[in-house]
Write an enzyme that holds these catalytic residues in place. Structure first.
Site, PDB file in Angstrom:
ATOM      1  N   GLU A 169      12.653  -8.906  -4.882  1.00  0.00           N
ATOM      2  CA  GLU A 169      12.097 -10.209  -5.274  1.00  0.00           C
ATOM      3  C   GLU A 169      11.692 -10.179  -6.742  1.00  0.00           C
ATOM      4  O   GLU A 169      10.972  -9.281  -7.176  1.00  0.00           O
ATOM      5  CB  GLU A 169      10.888 -10.537  -4.393  1.00  0.00           C
ATOM      6  CG  GLU A 169      11.285 -10.550  -2.926  1.00  0.00           C
ATOM      7  CD  GLU A 169      10.458 -11.488  -2.089  1.00  0.00           C
ATOM      8  OE1 GLU A 169       9.991 -12.516  -2.614  1.00  0.00           O
ATOM      9  OE2 GLU A 169      10.296 -11.187  -0.896  1.00  0.00           O
TER      10      GLU A 169
HETATM   11  P1  FAD Z   1       4.160   2.227   3.331  1.00  0.00           P
HETATM   12  O1  FAD Z   1       5.604   1.935   3.201  1.00  0.00           O
HETATM   13  O2  FAD Z   1       3.442   1.699   4.517  1.00  0.00           O
HETATM   14  O3  FAD Z   1       3.951   3.791   3.218  1.00  0.00           O
HETATM   15  C1  FAD Z   1       2.828   4.456   3.743  1.00  0.00           C
HETATM   16  C2  FAD Z   1       3.298   5.622   4.605  1.00  0.00           C
HETATM   17  O4  FAD Z   1       2.127   6.226   5.187  1.00  0.00           O
HETATM   18  C3  FAD Z   1       4.177   5.213   5.782  1.00  0.00           C
HETATM   19  O5  FAD Z   1       5.404   5.934   5.718  1.00  0.00           O
HETATM   20  C4  FAD Z   1       3.375   5.606   7.021  1.00  0.00           C
HETATM   21  O6  FAD Z   1       4.182   6.096   8.074  1.00  0.00           O
HETATM   22  C5  FAD Z   1       2.470   6.688   6.469  1.00  0.00           C
HETATM   23  N1  FAD Z   1       1.237   6.877   7.241  1.00  0.00           N
HETATM   24  C6  FAD Z   1       0.448   5.947   7.827  1.00  0.00           C
HETATM   25  N2  FAD Z   1      -0.605   6.521   8.430  1.00  0.00           N
HETATM   26  C7  FAD Z   1      -0.485   7.861   8.220  1.00  0.00           C
HETATM   27  C8  FAD Z   1      -1.261   8.983   8.601  1.00  0.00           C
HETATM   28  N3  FAD Z   1      -2.383   8.855   9.315  1.00  0.00           N
HETATM   29  N4  FAD Z   1      -0.840  10.212   8.234  1.00  0.00           N
HETATM   30  C9  FAD Z   1       0.295  10.369   7.493  1.00  0.00           C
HETATM   31  N5  FAD Z   1       1.059   9.340   7.115  1.00  0.00           N
HETATM   32  C10 FAD Z   1       0.672   8.093   7.460  1.00  0.00           C
HETATM   33  N6  FAD Z   1       8.665  -6.265   0.030  1.00  0.00           N
HETATM   34  C11 FAD Z   1       9.572  -6.783  -0.835  1.00  0.00           C
HETATM   35  O7  FAD Z   1       9.505  -6.484  -2.037  1.00  0.00           O
HETATM   36  N7  FAD Z   1      10.547  -7.625  -0.401  1.00  0.00           N
HETATM   37  C12 FAD Z   1      10.671  -7.987   0.902  1.00  0.00           C
HETATM   38  O8  FAD Z   1      11.600  -8.715   1.283  1.00  0.00           O
HETATM   39  C13 FAD Z   1       9.715  -7.501   1.810  1.00  0.00           C
HETATM   40  N8  FAD Z   1       9.764  -7.866   3.106  1.00  0.00           N
HETATM   41  C14 FAD Z   1       9.019  -7.201   4.025  1.00  0.00           C
HETATM   42  C15 FAD Z   1       9.226  -7.456   5.375  1.00  0.00           C
HETATM   43  C16 FAD Z   1       8.564  -6.713   6.334  1.00  0.00           C
HETATM   44  C17 FAD Z   1       8.794  -7.002   7.783  1.00  0.00           C
HETATM   45  C18 FAD Z   1       7.688  -5.683   5.929  1.00  0.00           C
HETATM   46  C19 FAD Z   1       7.037  -4.802   6.958  1.00  0.00           C
HETATM   47  C20 FAD Z   1       7.453  -5.441   4.592  1.00  0.00           C
HETATM   48  C21 FAD Z   1       8.104  -6.202   3.621  1.00  0.00           C
HETATM   49  N9  FAD Z   1       7.895  -6.008   2.251  1.00  0.00           N
HETATM   50  C22 FAD Z   1       8.735  -6.589   1.346  1.00  0.00           C
HETATM   51  C23 FAD Z   1       6.785  -5.181   1.753  1.00  0.00           C
HETATM   52  C24 FAD Z   1       7.205  -3.761   1.352  1.00  0.00           C
HETATM   53  O9  FAD Z   1       7.992  -3.202   2.359  1.00  0.00           O
HETATM   54  C25 FAD Z   1       5.937  -2.940   1.144  1.00  0.00           C
HETATM   55  O10 FAD Z   1       5.112  -3.571   0.179  1.00  0.00           O
HETATM   56  C26 FAD Z   1       6.186  -1.517   0.638  1.00  0.00           C
HETATM   57  O11 FAD Z   1       7.305  -0.923   1.247  1.00  0.00           O
HETATM   58  C27 FAD Z   1       4.929  -0.701   0.916  1.00  0.00           C
HETATM   59  O12 FAD Z   1       5.057   0.627   0.475  1.00  0.00           O
HETATM   60  P2  FAD Z   1       3.787   1.589   0.518  1.00  0.00           P
HETATM   61  O13 FAD Z   1       4.212   2.908   0.041  1.00  0.00           O
HETATM   62  O14 FAD Z   1       2.647   0.936  -0.157  1.00  0.00           O
HETATM   63  O15 FAD Z   1       3.363   1.649   2.058  1.00  0.00           O
END
Ligand code: FAD
Length: 465
Positions: A61
């Protein structure tokens, strides 16, 4: 730097981006603990009807703007298969609850009106003081303009404009922090849909393999990435941290960086010792974890009008948000006969709790009212459940009314040697993949500064600045 150790909790985009930043700066003693058996977190593809579909993030996006979206750049380098989403024909593709389509001119008028109010909202938002203390919700602004969406047509246009982006209704969403939206302002208005057999997650994997060892098959074999490690407790102090996992292992490091979603932080999955200070807990619980669900349906043959100008279509139910935004895959996967419908918020929670056959029946009823009684039954359905999953607790953060700069800064603020990252900590792009990527870099740089200077000065904006 060499001798400093950092544990990173979570191998989603932010955790991997933080680990790479640390590694590039010479901090090689890193350990990534990930609860699931894969990297990518909320970026995940699965096979449905023999095709790779994205159950998490789907779009890149903010593309073709003044600044380059770093995720777009990565996608180009990797040759990821992407398709620009063109929503400009919605006025010809909006269906009534009781059958038939709206007149194009009527939908155009509703969209124009919505865009007019949105532009006024942008101007109003820019006049608000930076502290956010005079912030209002998007709905409040609509009320101020005497324009509250109330007919099914107005409600579907409103849903498409706000809920479809933020996964929460405009009634809870902060005007000041989402209108205008920095993602589109900075990186451009275009959005690209990822449909690639390797999955959107290959961007995370590619980043990871820049600093983690792989075998000849390309599988990450570096002991610094540990999968299936559910962190249950973090003990932290001014000297370092000890992290415990549910298989009774424990790990010690100089720093710990937590990248789990804000939904997970709001649950009791991870115990902090000592308990987090009250200001931190309050800030964490004030931000919203929204729920966005893409439901996939497979049919024996196509019965919807095809063509690029028919890719997206809307269903204007009297019940706001009831199976509202539909998309066919004829462009991405010709002949696949797959439809995707997006629901959010309360509808997502309701649907997550019912079985697939009930959801299929509901979706079929909606499709029959749009395309007639004679359409074929869906042969397969896929309903991702991000909200029920204890490692995510939703899809992405949404900036609610009531969270000002002060609270936002508090969410990301470190405590002693305990640091926080994740899309919800991104300065301007919370909720997005690029937000997660940039937040990872930011938080890693904070730790690097702490290592270099022996401390890190947190800047939390006062409540009423
Ligand atoms: P996460 O990807 O949540 O990474 C955190 C990690 O921590 C995970 O792998 C999890 O398994 C791990 N974890 C959790 N608890 C523990 C624990 N206790 N011990 C060890 N590990 C743990 N973004 C866009 O830009 N475009 C889109 O079209 C879009 N659509 C989306 C649609 C959906 C349905 C979803 C779910 C998300 C979407 N997003 C989109 C948002 C985007 O996917 C997220 O903002 C981004 O991937 C988040 O990354 P992160 O590293 O912050 O978190």
């Amino acid at each position: 730097m060499d001798s400093t150790s950092v544990i990173i909790i979570g191998a989603g985009m932010s955790g991997i981006s933080a680990a790479k930043t640390l590694s590039d700066a010479g901090v090689k003693d890193i350990l990534i603990l990930e609860a699931t058996n894969r990297i990518g977190g909320r970026i995940r593809n699965t096979y449905f009807a023999d095709l790779s579909v994205e159950t998490g993030a789907n779009w890149i996006e903010g593309v073709h703007g003044e600044e380059q979206n770093p995720i777009w750049e990565m996608a180009q380098q990797l040759g990821l298969r992407t398709f620009r989403s063109d929503y400009s024909n919605l006025s010809s593709n909006t269906y009534k609850q009781d059958g038939g389509r709206y007149e194009k001119a009527a939908v155009e008028a509703a969209i124009d009106e919505s865009e007019k109010i949105h532009s006024l909202g942008e101007k109003y938002s820019e006049t608000l003081p930076p502290s956010g203390r005079n912030d209002i919700s998007i709905s409040t602004f609509q009320r101020l303009e005497n324009k509250i969406p109330s007919t099914p047509l107005e409600m579907i246009v409103d849903y498409y404009s706000y809920d479809y982006e933020f996964a929460e209704p405009p009634r809870v969403t902060s005007l000041q922090n989402t209108v205008p939206l920095p993602t589109f302002d900075d990186f451009g208005d275009n959005v690209y849909f990822v449909a690639d057999e390797r999955g959107y997650k290959s961007l995370v994997y590619n980043l990871a393999t820049m600093f983690l060892k792989t075998n000849s098959q390309g599988v990450i074999v570096d002991p610094r990435l540990q999968l299936g490690k559910v962190v249950t407790e973090i003990q932290y102090s001014g000297d370092g941290a000890t992290v415990s996992t549910d298989d009774t292992s424990s790990y010690r490091a100089d720093f710990v960086l937590v990248s789990v979603s804000i939904g997970v932080l709001q649950s009791d999955l991870i115990k902090f010792n000592p308990v987090l200070p009250k200001w931190k807990i309050l800030a964490l619980y004030e931000f919203d974890m929204a729920v966005y669900t893409k439901i996939f349906l497979k049919f024996p043959f196509k019965f919807w009008p095809d063509g690029d100008d028919r890719e997206f279509f809307l269903y204007a139910s009297k019940r706001r948000g009831y199976y509202p935004v539909w998309q066919h895959f004829e462009k991405q996967y010709p002949g696949a006969n797959i439809l995707m419908v997006t629901v959010t918020d309360e509808e997502s929670r309701r649907i997550e709790q019912q079985d697939e056959s009930t959801t299929k029946t509901e979706a079929m009823e909606v499709l029959r009212s749009m395309f007639g009684k004679d359409i074929p039954q869906a042969t397969d359905i896929l309903v991702p459940r991000w909200w029920s999953n204890k490692f995510f607790r939703g899809s992405f953060s949404n900036w609610p009314l009531g969270v000002n700069r002060h609270e936002f800064d508090s969410i990301k603020a470190p405590i002693k040697r305990l640091y926080f990252t994740g899309e919800h900590t991104s300065e301007h792009y919370n909720g997005y993949v690029h937000g997660a990527y940039l937040a990872g870099i930011d938080s890693a740089n904070m730790i690097i500064q702490h290592i270099r200077d022996g401390f890190f000065e947190v800047e939390i904006k006062p409540k009423d600045s």
